[in-house]
Design a protein around this motif. Structure first.
Motif, PDB file in Angstrom:
ATOM      1  N   LEU A 168      -1.769 -36.247   2.182  1.00  0.00           N
ATOM      2  CA  LEU A 168      -2.712 -35.152   1.961  1.00  0.00           C
ATOM      3  C   LEU A 168      -3.713 -35.067   3.102  1.00  0.00           C
ATOM      4  O   LEU A 168      -4.026 -33.979   3.601  1.00  0.00           O
ATOM      5  N   LEU A 169      -4.204 -36.213   3.516  1.00  0.00           N
ATOM      6  CA  LEU A 169      -5.174 -36.232   4.607  1.00  0.00           C
ATOM      7  C   LEU A 169      -4.526 -35.772   5.910  1.00  0.00           C
ATOM      8  O   LEU A 169      -5.117 -34.999   6.676  1.00  0.00           O
ATOM      9  N   HIS A 203     -13.739 -39.518   8.806  1.00  0.00           N
ATOM     10  CA  HIS A 203     -14.202 -38.199   8.370  1.00  0.00           C
ATOM     11  C   HIS A 203     -15.470 -38.298   7.521  1.00  0.00           C
ATOM     12  O   HIS A 203     -15.767 -39.341   6.927  1.00  0.00           O
ATOM     13  N   GLU A 204     -16.180 -37.195   7.454  1.00  0.00           N
ATOM     14  CA  GLU A 204     -17.294 -37.056   6.518  1.00  0.00           C
ATOM     15  C   GLU A 204     -16.717 -36.539   5.205  1.00  0.00           C
ATOM     16  O   GLU A 204     -15.922 -35.589   5.207  1.00  0.00           O
ATOM     17  N   VAL A 230      -7.697 -40.744  -1.733  1.00  0.00           N
ATOM     18  CA  VAL A 230      -7.931 -39.714  -0.707  1.00  0.00           C
ATOM     19  C   VAL A 230      -9.275 -39.974  -0.020  1.00  0.00           C
ATOM     20  O   VAL A 230      -9.382 -39.924   1.209  1.00  0.00           O
ATOM     21  N   VAL A 231     -10.294 -40.256  -0.814  1.00  0.00           N
ATOM     22  CA  VAL A 231     -11.619 -40.561  -0.263  1.00  0.00           C
ATOM     23  C   VAL A 231     -11.538 -41.776   0.654  1.00  0.00           C
ATOM     24  O   VAL A 231     -12.072 -41.782   1.774  1.00  0.00           O
ATOM     25  N   HIS A 232     -10.845 -42.808   0.200  1.00  0.00           N
ATOM     26  CA  HIS A 232     -10.714 -44.043   0.983  1.00  0.00           C
ATOM     27  C   HIS A 232     -10.051 -43.775   2.336  1.00  0.00           C
ATOM     28  O   HIS A 232     -10.550 -44.205   3.385  1.00  0.00           O
ATOM     29  N   HIS A 233      -8.930 -43.055   2.312  1.00  0.00           N
ATOM     30  CA  HIS A 233      -8.216 -42.771   3.557  1.00  0.00           C
ATOM     31  C   HIS A 233      -9.061 -41.906   4.494  1.00  0.00           C
ATOM     32  O   HIS A 233      -9.050 -42.111   5.712  1.00  0.00           O
TER      33      HIS A 233
END
Length: 212
Positions: free
Chosen positions: A194-195, A25-26, A16-19
């Motif tokens: 999710l993103l 995004h921040e 999720v962080v990677h995408h």
């Protein structure tokens, strides 16, 4: 967007962080142990967050445009109730700070059986999963109840079995009903969806099924 990710050190949370970073995004990665987030990026801030400490959780969600929880049990015998207890802390912090958009990961077998479920799934696979993962699913049931009662702009995502295959970019989703023969989904595809859902107002207060 400014996105806070809980469980960012886990297999799904990292994706999720990677995408999110790749999309510009921040990101705030809220984790108990920052050393478990092996990513460095100008738009990433890793915040040490103990979910039992309200102040730390509030700091992590304050001013977030979306909060994504990738919290999950570490095994089928996990008795920590990480989903329900952790989500309750997140919900309370969001209510306190005014953050509104919340997405959580649940599981497909929690859904009631509907017309899209095949006989094999209804008669064998679903009952087996619910028996083997009884504790984990009981925790998720409580989590879903917490989310539904929160008053937040929530979305519950119910994936089936998670795999570590690369993202395919080809998967199915459905709002508030099950997917026929939806047996697996890669964590990478789940993270991407999710993103996408984080910025999708039509998904607010809906349960989204996802599968390859």
């Amino acid at each position: 967007m400014r996105i806070t990710v809980f469980g960012a050190s886990g297999r799904t949370g990292r994706l999720v962080v990677h995408h999110a970073l790749r999309a510009g995004h921040e990101v705030i990665a809220a984790v108990r142990n920052p050393s478990r987030v092996p990513i460095s990026h100008p738009r990433l801030r890793v915040v040490r967050t103990d979910l039992s400490e309200p102040g730390q959780v509030e700091t992590a969600v304050e001013a977030a445009d979306a909060v994504i929880s990738a919290l999950g049990a570490t095994s089928r015998n996990d008795t920590s109730a990480v989903c329900s207890v952790g989500t309750a802390s997140i919900v309370k912090a969001m209510q306190t700070t005014g953050a509104a958009r919340l997405l959580v990961i649940s599981a497909a077998p929690l859904a009631d059986v509907d017309d899209n479920d095949g006989l094999l799934y209804r008669a064998a696979l679903r009952p087996l999963l619910r028996a083997v993962l009884k504790r984990v699913y009981a925790d998720m049931v409580l989590m879903e109840r917490e989310v539904r009662d929160s008053g937040l702009a929530w979305t519950i995502v119910r994936p089936p079995g998670l795999t570590d295959k690369p993202a395919s970019g080809h998967y199915r989703t459905a709002a508030d009903h099950n997917l026929r023969r939806g047996y697996t989904i890669s964590r990478d595809d789940l993270a991407a969806e999710l993103l996408a859902l984080a910025g999708d107002e039509s998904a607010v207060r809906h349960v989204i099924s996802i599968a390859n």
